[in-house]
Scaffold this active site. Structure first.
Site, PDB file in Angstrom:
ATOM      1  N   TYR A   1      18.366  66.864 -61.449  1.00  0.00           N
ATOM      2  CA  TYR A   1      19.601  66.740 -62.224  1.00  0.00           C
ATOM      3  C   TYR A   1      20.773  67.029 -61.300  1.00  0.00           C
ATOM      4  CZ  TYR A   1      23.219  67.664 -65.698  1.00  0.00           C
ATOM      5  OH  TYR A   1      24.380  67.621 -66.438  1.00  0.00           O
TER       6      TYR A   1
ATOM      7  N   GLU B   1      27.639  62.492 -64.115  1.00  0.00           N
ATOM      8  CA  GLU B   1      26.282  63.042 -64.205  1.00  0.00           C
ATOM      9  C   GLU B   1      25.238  62.008 -63.796  1.00  0.00           C
ATOM     10  OE1 GLU B   1      24.490  65.405 -67.857  1.00  0.00           O
ATOM     11  OE2 GLU B   1      23.970  63.290 -68.010  1.00  0.00           O
TER      12      GLU B   1
END
Ligand code: GDP
Ligand code: MN
Length: 398
Positions: A112, A200
């Site tokens: 992530y 993101e």
């Protein structure tokens, strides 16, 4: 402002990051021919992904890895004919109008990586985890120490040493380290240059080792961006990516008239001036057992036209069973509101009970206007103060 994944991938690719080939399509046939093209070019797998402004697509069945053109067609057909429901969508789900068909990637591990604003630290912060993928929210809740953070200096930007520190802490090995560092530095650059509030990549993946790439390759296979609306005047490219079909129609209409409107789940429509008064109005409705249907701040200098439009927006919400008008006239003049109520009664019609509480500039004139109109606006009651208003409106919908 938010954009779709396929647009976000373009921003990453423009910044020089490795991003798998693919295209956005809007029909089953185009999805099949794009998949065929990718297979013909040598892709071993292809991924079909719903393009909606909400995450949780993987778990909802709206990200499908397919092995041939027929499977791509099946996946596209399903996605374009079903609404997507995930924890990030409204309960009734979202209509899927666009798909991304992209070359699929073999995954050895998912990470992530994101940048967002840390309001408490008053700076952008890079957030990373070695436990990326569709369970990231659960990871963050269960084990916050698995989430690494690095503050980005507002003037100096992300420093290479910070990226290296993160890359090592995430466990990247060999050539992966420099690749991950490059991705981080480029993401920080895109974030800054586009006035983003969120950038993101989840997951950022490492592909399995091969003879040519013994450490695999670090690749972004998802991209989610949000931008600061107030910067869109100087972000023409980003502003051009706006997709109005993904936005709440009432909120868009409100924006056109300079109103701040946010749709909520309750049944009491609120028309208020000032964000602080709007918040306290919602609080006092809740205190008296009601549920607000919206947040609507008509602002300080709204015209009679804009306020009439505000009523139109509130009353077009089928869930609204009562309306509370709560105005403190400072710059906003109470008589403007009163005239708008009369105008809205004529052009829209109050089919539900209306409770009005006005105080401040020109309140006497406003009261006079409302008293004169009270014969026509049968569903209207006036209130003396905020508590009285909240009690009355909650009683009408109880
Ligand atoms: P999200 O659930 O909306 O965030 O959608 P993602 O794009 O992140 O996809 C969800 C999951 O699908 C990822 O975490 C991967 O596990 C899987 N996935 C997505 N693209 C690929 C791909 O190209 N290859 C493989 N093997 N899995 C993929
Ligand atoms: Mn994702």
């Amino acid at each position: 402002m938010r954009i779709h994944e396929y647009q976000g991938r373009q921003l990453l690719a423009d910044a020089g990051m490795p991003v798998p080939a693919g295209a956005m399509v809007q029909s089953v046939d185009d999805a099949a021919s794009e998949a065929k093209r990718l297979f013909d070019e040598g892709a071993k797998i292809v991924v079909v992904k719903a393009q909606v402004h909400a995450g949780g697509r993987g778990k909802a069945g709206f990200v499908k890895v397919v092995n041939n053109t027929a499977e791509a067609r099946e996946a596209a057909k399903y996605m374009l004919s079903h609404r997507m429901v995930s924890p990030q969508t409204p309960p009734e789900g979202l209509d899927v109008k666009r798909l991304l068909v992209a070359a699929g990637v073999d995954i050895a591990k998912e990470y992530y990586l994101a940048i967002t604003l840390d309001r408490a630290a008053r700076t952008a912060t890079m957030i990373a985890s070695a436990e990326g993928g569709v369970e990231i929210e659960a990871v963050a809740a269960r084990d916050p120490s698995a989430i690494l953070k690095e503050r980005i200096h507002p003037l100096l930007g992300l420093q290479p040493y910070q990226a290296r520190k993160l890359a090592f802490a995430l466990g990247f090995k060999g050539r992966q380290v420099n690749q991950a560092v490059e991705v981080m530095m480029k993401l920080a650059k895109v974030f800054k240059e586009t006035d983003a509030s969120l950038a993101e990549i989840n997951p950022l993946v490492v592909t399995p080792a091969t003879a040519e790439l013994p450490d695999g390759q670090v690749i972004a296979i998802d991209a989610k961006f949000s931008f600061d609306d107030n910067a869109m005047f100087r972000q023409k490219q980003i502003a051009g990516m706006f997709d109005p079909s993904e936005e709440n129609a009432a909120e868009l209409q409100a924006n056109k008239f300079g109103l701040s409107y946010v749709a909520l789940d309750g049944n009491i429509g609120c028309l208020v001036n000032g964000a602080g008064l709007a918040m306290s109005t919602m609080d006092i409705i809740k205190l008296h057992g009601g549920e607000p249907a919206n947040f609507l701040d008509v602002g300080g200098g709204a015209t009679e036209e804009a306020v009439t439009e505000a009523f139109r927006i509130i009353l077009s919400d089928k869930r609204v069973e009562g309306v509370l008008v709560n105005i403190f006239g400072g710059i906003m003049q109470c008589d403007t509101i009163a005239r708008s109520i009369v105008a809205a009664a004529k052009s829209v019609g109050f089919s539900v009970p209306l409770v009005v509480r006005l105080e401040g500039t020109n309140v006497n004139e406003a009261r006079k206007i409302l008293t004169e109109a009270s014969g026509e606006i049968r569903s209207m009651q006036t209130a003396t103060d905020l508590t009285d208003a909240a009690r009355k409106v909650c009683a009408t919908v109880a």
